[in-house]
Write a protein that holds these residues in place. Structure first.
Motif, PDB file in Angstrom:
ATOM      1  N   UNK A   1       0.834  -1.199   0.000  1.00 39.06           N
ATOM      2  CA  UNK A   1       0.000   0.000   0.000  1.00 39.06           C
ATOM      3  C   UNK A   1       0.871   1.252   0.000  1.00 39.06           C
ATOM      4  N   UNK A   2       0.281   2.333  -0.479  1.00 41.25           N
ATOM      5  CA  UNK A   2       0.964   3.620  -0.520  1.00 41.25           C
ATOM      6  C   UNK A   2       0.027   4.666   0.069  1.00 41.25           C
ATOM      7  N   UNK A   3       0.539   5.457   1.018  1.00 43.37           N
ATOM      8  CA  UNK A   3      -0.256   6.526   1.618  1.00 43.37           C
ATOM      9  C   UNK A   3       0.261   7.871   1.130  1.00 43.37           C
ATOM     10  N   UNK A   4      -0.643   8.842   1.074  1.00 46.53           N
ATOM     11  CA  UNK A   4      -0.258  10.191   0.633  1.00 46.53           C
ATOM     12  C   UNK A   4      -1.130  11.216   1.345  1.00 46.53           C
ATOM     13  N   UNK A   5      -0.551  12.396   1.550  1.00 43.08           N
ATOM     14  CA  UNK A   5      -1.287  13.492   2.168  1.00 43.08           C
ATOM     15  C   UNK A   5      -1.196  14.721   1.301  1.00 43.08           C
ATOM     16  N   UNK A   6      -2.244  15.562   1.324  1.00 37.12           N
ATOM     17  CA  UNK A   6      -2.251  16.691   0.410  1.00 37.12           C
ATOM     18  C   UNK A   6      -2.893  17.946   0.948  1.00 37.12           C
ATOM     19  N   UNK A   7      -2.847  18.975   0.110  1.00 34.34           N
ATOM     20  CA  UNK A   7      -3.440  20.260   0.437  1.00 34.34           C
ATOM     21  C   UNK A   7      -4.966  20.206   0.412  1.00 34.34           C
ATOM     22  N   UNK A   8      -5.538  19.066   0.009  1.00 32.26           N
ATOM     23  CA  UNK A   8      -6.990  18.871   0.062  1.00 32.26           C
ATOM     24  C   UNK A   8      -7.452  18.450   1.458  1.00 32.26           C
ATOM     25  N   UNK A   9      -6.517  18.513   2.438  1.00 33.63           N
ATOM     26  CA  UNK A   9      -6.805  18.244   3.854  1.00 33.63           C
ATOM     27  C   UNK A   9      -7.117  16.778   4.126  1.00 33.63           C
ATOM     28  N   UNK A  10      -6.671  15.895   3.271  1.00 34.62           N
ATOM     29  CA  UNK A  10      -6.939  14.477   3.470  1.00 34.62           C
ATOM     30  C   UNK A  10      -5.719  13.632   3.172  1.00 34.62           C
ATOM     31  N   UNK A  11      -5.740  12.423   3.694  1.00 37.29           N
ATOM     32  CA  UNK A  11      -4.757  11.409   3.330  1.00 37.29           C
ATOM     33  C   UNK A  11      -5.477  10.296   2.591  1.00 37.29           C
ATOM     34  N   UNK A  12      -4.797   9.758   1.596  1.00 39.74           N
ATOM     35  CA  UNK A  12      -5.376   8.668   0.810  1.00 39.74           C
ATOM     36  C   UNK A  12      -4.491   7.438   0.898  1.00 39.74           C
ATOM     37  N   UNK A  13      -5.110   6.288   0.666  1.00 39.99           N
ATOM     38  CA  UNK A  13      -4.399   5.016   0.658  1.00 39.99           C
ATOM     39  C   UNK A  13      -4.638   4.339  -0.680  1.00 39.99           C
ATOM     40  N   UNK A  14      -3.539   3.952  -1.333  1.00 38.07           N
ATOM     41  CA  UNK A  14      -3.624   3.258  -2.616  1.00 38.07           C
ATOM     42  C   UNK A  14      -3.243   1.793  -2.403  1.00 38.07           C
ATOM     43  N   UNK A  15      -4.093   0.895  -2.852  1.00 44.39           N
ATOM     44  CA  UNK A  15      -3.863  -0.548  -2.717  1.00 44.39           C
ATOM     45  C   UNK A  15      -3.263  -1.078  -4.015  1.00 44.39           C
ATOM     46  N   UNK A  16      -2.055  -1.613  -3.932  1.00 46.03           N
ATOM     47  CA  UNK A  16      -1.355  -2.084  -5.133  1.00 46.03           C
ATOM     48  C   UNK A  16      -2.111  -3.220  -5.810  1.00 46.03           C
ATOM     49  N   UNK A  17      -2.698  -4.112  -5.022  1.00 46.29           N
ATOM     50  CA  UNK A  17      -3.346  -5.298  -5.585  1.00 46.29           C
ATOM     51  C   UNK A  17      -4.634  -4.966  -6.331  1.00 46.29           C
TER      52      UNK A  17
END
Length: 359
Positions: free
Chosen positions: A92-108
């Motif tokens: 998995x990959x997590x990211x945070x942004x200026x949209x005030x949220x963090x997202x999680x990307x699932x590789x599978x």
């Protein structure tokens, strides 16, 4: 070049010659982002590099042994992305942004989803191991002056830590987490007790904190400031005599005052424990903190360097070349370079060397 004086003239000259690095074999990442690059993160399980950008996207590239690269996946935020990090198992990959949220990307599955929210931009994201259960959790630091812990199976934070000021940088190594905020506050957290601040201090550097990176062995951390200085700090008070700071990313013209640049990125080599600094002057350097000297210094790459990362075995050093906003809006222009370069590491570049003997 030694950080401290005392070597003979001949020895110093030889050391200076050895310390000149070469970027001529560096390879450019294919299909880079369309706007300024904010963060780089290599997977600890595979040769995949994540790149976060102001174009609101996170891209994942596969890096071949010869340095050739191929885009493998991409997902989007609703505003510029400021941070990205891989999970420990690389799924998995997590990211945070200026949209005030963090997202999680699932590789599978190839799907991304929102997993965290703040009242202001999310500047930093990191994965931690939860105490007792060792389950992987996400920690997010924001300009809303809060640090939040997230169990990715539930929509609400499991705990929140109030910071003195906006979170600018944070890093994690084993059981250590260090958070740098505005006004030069540094908060140290023992992750066996993550809801309590273990120690709070002011940065030993006099100007704004730009980056904090933990030592791989979790015994301390390195700090970079906007004023061309780096500090080495140990967590345990008994090692305080080993703390020191040094000047870097400065330019001395033939006439006039010295030019001082921000230290934007610090990355530790995963095997040798040496580290890199990169800055607004467009150069990067490799250092040995234990011997207190520079291993290699590299020529300007033609633009500011906002982010760097070593791959899992330390054979590749990735650095972004794009505008870092150090001179505000007026410093940006359409012709500014925007790319990620892959520097193949030769062992003598990042491996500690015996210190120069004094005569």
């Amino acid at each position: 070049m030694s950080l401290f004086s005392g070597a003979s003239t001949t020895a110093a000259s030889n050391a200076a010659a050895q310390a000149q690095g070469d970027c001529s074999q560096d390879v450019q990442l294919q299909s880079p982002p369309d706007d300024s690059i904010s963060d780089l993160s290599f997977s600890s399980q595979s040769e995949h590099l994540a790149v976060a950008s102001w174009d609101k996207k996170v891209r994942i590239y596969e890096i071949a042994g010869d340095g050739n690269s191929q885009g493998k996946a991409m997902y989007e935020h609703d505003a510029p992305v400021l941070s990205c990090v891989w999970s420990k198992d690389g799924t998995k990959l997590a990211s945070g942004g200026a949209d005030k949220q963090a997202k999680l990307y699932d590789i599978s599955t190839g799907q991304s989803s929102q997993v965290a929210a703040h009242d202001a931009p999310v500047k930093c994201v990191r994965f931690i191991q939860a105490p007792q259960t060792n389950a992987e959790m996400l920690v997010t630091g924001s300009w809303d002056k809060k640090l939040k812990y997230w169990d990715l199976r539930t929509p609400n934070p499991v705990a929140t830590l109030d910071m003195q000021e906006r979170v600018y940088t944070l890093d994690v190594a084993q059981g250590l987490m260090v958070v740098g905020t505005a006004e030069r506050y540094i908060n140290i957290v023992n992750l066996s007790n993550p809801t309590v601040l273990f120690k709070t201090m002011q940065s030993p550097l006099k100007w704004q904190t730009r980056v904090i990176t933990c030592f791989p062995d979790a015994s301390g951390f390195a700090i970079g400031s906007i004023e061309g200085r780096c500090a080495i700090q140990y967590v345990d008070d008994k090692n305080s005599g080993m703390n020191f700071s040094f000047k870097c990313h400065r330019e001395t013209p033939s006439s006039g005052p010295q030019n001082v640049f921000s230290v934007n990125a610090i990355s530790f080599h995963p095997t040798f424990g040496t580290f890199s600094t990169a800055g607004s002057d467009g150069t990067f350097h490799f250092w040995d903190k234990d011997a207190k000297h520079r291993l290699k210094g590299y020529p300007s790459v033609g633009g500011t360097i906002p982010a760097t990362a070593f791959n899992r075995n330390g054979t590749i050093f990735a650095y972004a070349v794009s505008y870092d906003w150090s001179k505000g809006h007026v410093g940006n222009n359409p012709a500014y370079p925007n790319k990620v370069m892959l520097h193949p590491i030769k062992e003598d570049e990042a491996k500690p060397r015996p210190p120069i003997k004094k005569r």
